[in-house]
Design an enzyme around this catalytic site. Structure first.
Site, short mmCIF file in Angstrom:
data_model
loop_
_atom_site.label_atom_id
_atom_site.label_comp_id
_atom_site.label_asym_id
_atom_site.label_seq_id
_atom_site.Cartn_x
_atom_site.Cartn_y
_atom_site.Cartn_z
N ASP A 54 -2.38 -1.04 4.47
CA ASP A 54 -1.06 -0.53 4.12
C ASP A 54 -0.25 -0.26 5.39
OD1 ASP A 54 1.11 0.67 2.86
OD2 ASP A 54 -0.12 1.82 1.50
N ASP A 55 0.85 -0.98 5.54
CA ASP A 55 1.79 -0.77 6.66
C ASP A 55 1.21 -1.13 8.02
OD1 ASP A 55 3.46 0.15 4.69
OD2 ASP A 55 3.60 2.20 5.41
N CYS A 92 5.83 -2.39 0.05
CA CYS A 92 4.48 -2.53 -0.51
C CYS A 92 4.40 -3.12 -1.90
CB CYS A 92 3.76 -1.19 -0.45
SG CYS A 92 4.71 0.19 -1.12
N LYS A 154 -4.81 2.13 -3.69
CA LYS A 154 -3.39 2.11 -4.05
C LYS A 154 -3.06 0.93 -4.97
CE LYS A 154 1.13 1.71 -1.79
NZ LYS A 154 1.84 1.85 -0.52
N HIS A 156 0.36 1.12 -7.26
CA HIS A 156 1.82 1.17 -7.09
C HIS A 156 2.56 0.07 -7.85
CE1 HIS A 156 5.45 2.00 -4.21
NE2 HIS A 156 5.44 2.81 -5.27
N HIS A 245 -0.51 4.14 5.89
CA HIS A 245 0.73 4.66 5.30
C HIS A 245 0.92 6.12 5.70
CE1 HIS A 245 3.61 5.83 2.15
NE2 HIS A 245 3.85 4.54 1.97
N ASP A 350 0.24 -5.27 3.63
CA ASP A 350 1.25 -5.47 2.59
C ASP A 350 2.66 -5.64 3.16
OD1 ASP A 350 1.53 -2.84 3.43
OD2 ASP A 350 1.63 -1.97 1.42
N ASN A 351 2.91 -5.22 4.37
CA ASN A 351 4.22 -5.37 5.01
C ASN A 351 4.07 -4.93 6.46
OD1 ASN A 351 4.76 -2.79 2.81
ND2 ASN A 351 4.68 -2.29 4.99
N LYS A 404 8.96 -2.71 8.78
CA LYS A 404 8.99 -2.53 7.33
C LYS A 404 10.41 -2.30 6.79
CE LYS A 404 7.02 0.61 3.80
NZ LYS A 404 6.13 1.77 3.60
#
Length: 622
Positions: A54-55, A92, A154, A156, A245, A350-351, A404
């Site tokens: 994540d991130d 995300c 996660k 989402h 994140h 994810d990004n 992001k």
């Protein structure tokens, strides 16, 4: 089978001939290999493990240029293929929808997220803010082919009963419906959510007392795999980390590991990472890069600001290393169980890295100061709320521009590793610089697994067809991209791009950009430093037309004037906080009214009691 031979001779001769025939047949069978005599066993489908960070920025992995320790992810890179030109969405849940379905984010319902969608777009086609029911997930496809399917971490992509993982093809899931949550406690991101919306197989989930996010999602996945091992079925394991994140949090020992680093600041780190990425062959040697306008001068910070920033990056590195260690624990378990050699591993982010600074507004600082321990000494620890901000995010994305939320390469280009250890279909240790997209993961995995992907229909109804293409040729070492010169469009929160071959058309709204369309050759200039829109007017015009066609086909809406994702997130949070404070105020006011009413009732009773007593006394006196 008896062999009858007509010879005209007596019984003895017939028996001899019959025996000879049987011996001849036996000799022929003996000459055939034993394996050919048996019906071939159907090939065993491979296990699939998806590891979603994540991130994480483009150079946030050791084998992509990071200076901190990610030895287990790097081992997967050595056993597989690194994709250096792979693109996801700038946020995300749009990426997660595409990763799950192989369908573009607008068609999957994620034209925007709940936290960043402007009010004018709510409820419009493609802007559900949750994954819609017109798409089929990788879990549904593999489950139909006999796979066990599991998800941890996660999600989402929706929180109602029809949109949780269990309703979208997963046999077992312990999932978080929100964008993020605390990594040490069952606590939400305060101000964004009222609670941490964890669910355990569709029911409210309770985290253990020794909870740490990366450890928990891996251990739960191991438990799922082992619980159903007796079935003999292959498995899909989707492990969705909260790292890195906001809030950035890590065990003390992992933070301490980096105590001596990052004191030279983000600009020095950005330059060092760019050199490492080039030395590793991830980007072209000497590729230029920009200095981002949002990156402050490290030397202009005061001593406390530098101390706090240094500590935050140490916690960020510790969080990444803690996640890598858990990946190593999962891999070690699969080796011990005999699953490793028949398992496909996919690692990606994810990004790009998170640039938002939650302390950049006075009201935020006041609110967070009431909810968390914001002291420098507590940064990254339990009860902290830390974020790397645009300075360190510029280093995490190095040598790319942006991060992001934007459509810059720093926002969209992220690390991807696909490994199938020892299998000839994956060229171990290779780097592919051909364009790849997150929608390509589903068709790649279904082809490698030998499972047919749906063709636009599922269980008798029409569904969104796959947009991606299988990366199997690139895994085997084919040069270039499976997409050739086919245009690939993208849009999120007004930031938009169109990829075609080596070229990228891109527009970023303020504060990342100025709203103008630009054209870059992202193979030779991944840092997006040389705008080619004037020197290649024909290509620029053709790609503008390609983007217009993409936007029309996907129902892309233009953003309201003045919109920024940062402002929208703060508006979302303050609405939540306003409701929370209104509820708290109502409870306080209600409590006060109840107390006043009770006091009044008590006073009235006492007064009445005194009157009764007085009346009795008067009667006695008379």
């Amino acid at each position: 089978m008896a062999v009858r031979v007509e010879t005209g001779g007596g019984p003895d001769r017939t028996a001899v001939v019959r025996r000879a025939g049987l011996l001849a047949i036996g000799a022929l069978l003996a000459a055939v290999p034993a394996a050919a005599q048996r019906a071939p066993a159907p090939p065993r489908h491979p296990n699939i493990v998806i590891l979603l960070a994540d991130d994480w920025g483009f150079s946030d992995v050791g084998s992509f240029g990071a200076g901190y320790a990610t030895p287990n992810i790097d081992a997967l890179a050595k056993a597989g293929v690194r994709f250096s030109n792979f693109h996801a969405a700038g946020s995300c849940s749009p990426t997660r929808a595409m990763l799950q379905t192989g369908v573009m984010n607008h068609r999957a319902g994620l034209g925007n997220m709940p936290e960043t969608i402007p009010d004018a777009h709510r409820g419009k086609p493609g802007y559900d803010t949750v994954m819609n029911h017109s798409v089929v997930t990788i879990a549904q496809m593999l489950k139909a082919a006999g796979y066990r399917t599991y998800l941890t971490g996660k999600w989402h992509l929706g929180s109602d009963a029809t949109r949780l993982p269990e309703a979208r093809g997963y046999d077992r899931a312990f999932s978080l419906a929100d964008a993020g949550a605390d990594n040490f406690d069952q606590r939400p991101i305060e101000g964004m959510y009222d609670k941490a919306n964890w669910t355990d197989n569709g029911k409210p989930g309770k985290l253990p007392k020794d909870y740490y996010s990366s450890r928990f999602v891996v251990q739960t996945m191991i438990d799922y795999i082992e619980a159903d091992r007796a079935s003999g079925k292959p498995f899909l394991a989707s492990v969705n980390f909260l790292a890195n994140h906001i809030p950035v949090q890590a065990p003390d020992s992992d933070i301490a590991r980096y105590a001596g680093l990052y004191r030279d600041g983000w600009t020095a780190l950005r330059e060092a990472r760019a050199r490492r990425a080039a030395a590793l062959g991830i980007v072209p040697a000497g590729a230029p890069m920009v200095t981002m306008a949002t990156t402050r001068d490290w030397k202009a910070l005061d001593a406390d600001e530098r101390r706090a920033a240094t500590r935050t990056m140490q916690a960020y590195a510790g969080m990444a290393t803690a996640m890598d260690r858990e990946i190593g624990r999962l891999v070690a378990h699969l080796k011990a169980s005999g699953d490793y050699d028949n398992t496909i591993f996919v690692f990606l982010s994810d990004n790009g890295p998170e640039p938002l600074d939650p302390y950049n507004r006075l009201r935020n600082r006041l609110f967070l100061g009431m909810e968390y321990d914001t002291s420098i000494a507590n940064i990254g620890r339990r009860h902290s709320f830390s974020a790397i901000g645009p300075g360190w995010a510029s280093a995490a994305a190095s040598p790319l521009s942006g991060y992001k939320f934007s459509a810059t390469e720093g926002g969209l280009r992220v690390p991807l590793i696909i490994a199938w250890p020892g299998h000839p279909r994956v060229r171990a240790g290779a780097i592919s610089d051909g364009l790849a997209h997150v929608t390509d993961i589903v068709p790649t995995l279904t082809e490698l697994a030998g499972v047919p992907a749906h063709g636009g229909t599922w269980e008798g109804r029409r569904v969104e067809p796959l947009a991606g293409r299988s990366l199997v040729p690139m895994l085997a070492g084919a040069a270039g991209s499976v997409h050739g010169d086919t245009p690939i469009g993208y849009e999120l929160s007004g930031n938009a791009a169109l990829f075609r071959g080596d070229y990228k058309l891109v527009r970023n709204l303020p504060p990342t950009g100025d709203g103008r369309w630009q054209l870059f050759d992202i193979r030779t200039d991944p840092g997006e430093t040389r705008d080619l829109s004037r020197t290649m007017p024909d290509r620029f015009a053709a790609m503008r037309a390609d983007y217009a066609a993409f936007a029309k086909a996907n129902g892309v809406l233009e953003m309201p004037a003045g919109y920024t994702a940062d402002d929208q997130i703060n508006l979302y949070a303050w609405r939540k906080q306003g409701r929370k404070r209104a509820i708290q105020a109502a409870l306080v006011l209600g409590g006060a009214l109840v107390a006043i009413s009770a006091l009044g009732w008590l006073l009235i009773r006492r007064r009445r009691a005194r009157r009764v007593d007085q009346a009795k006394a008067d009667v006695v006196g008379a």
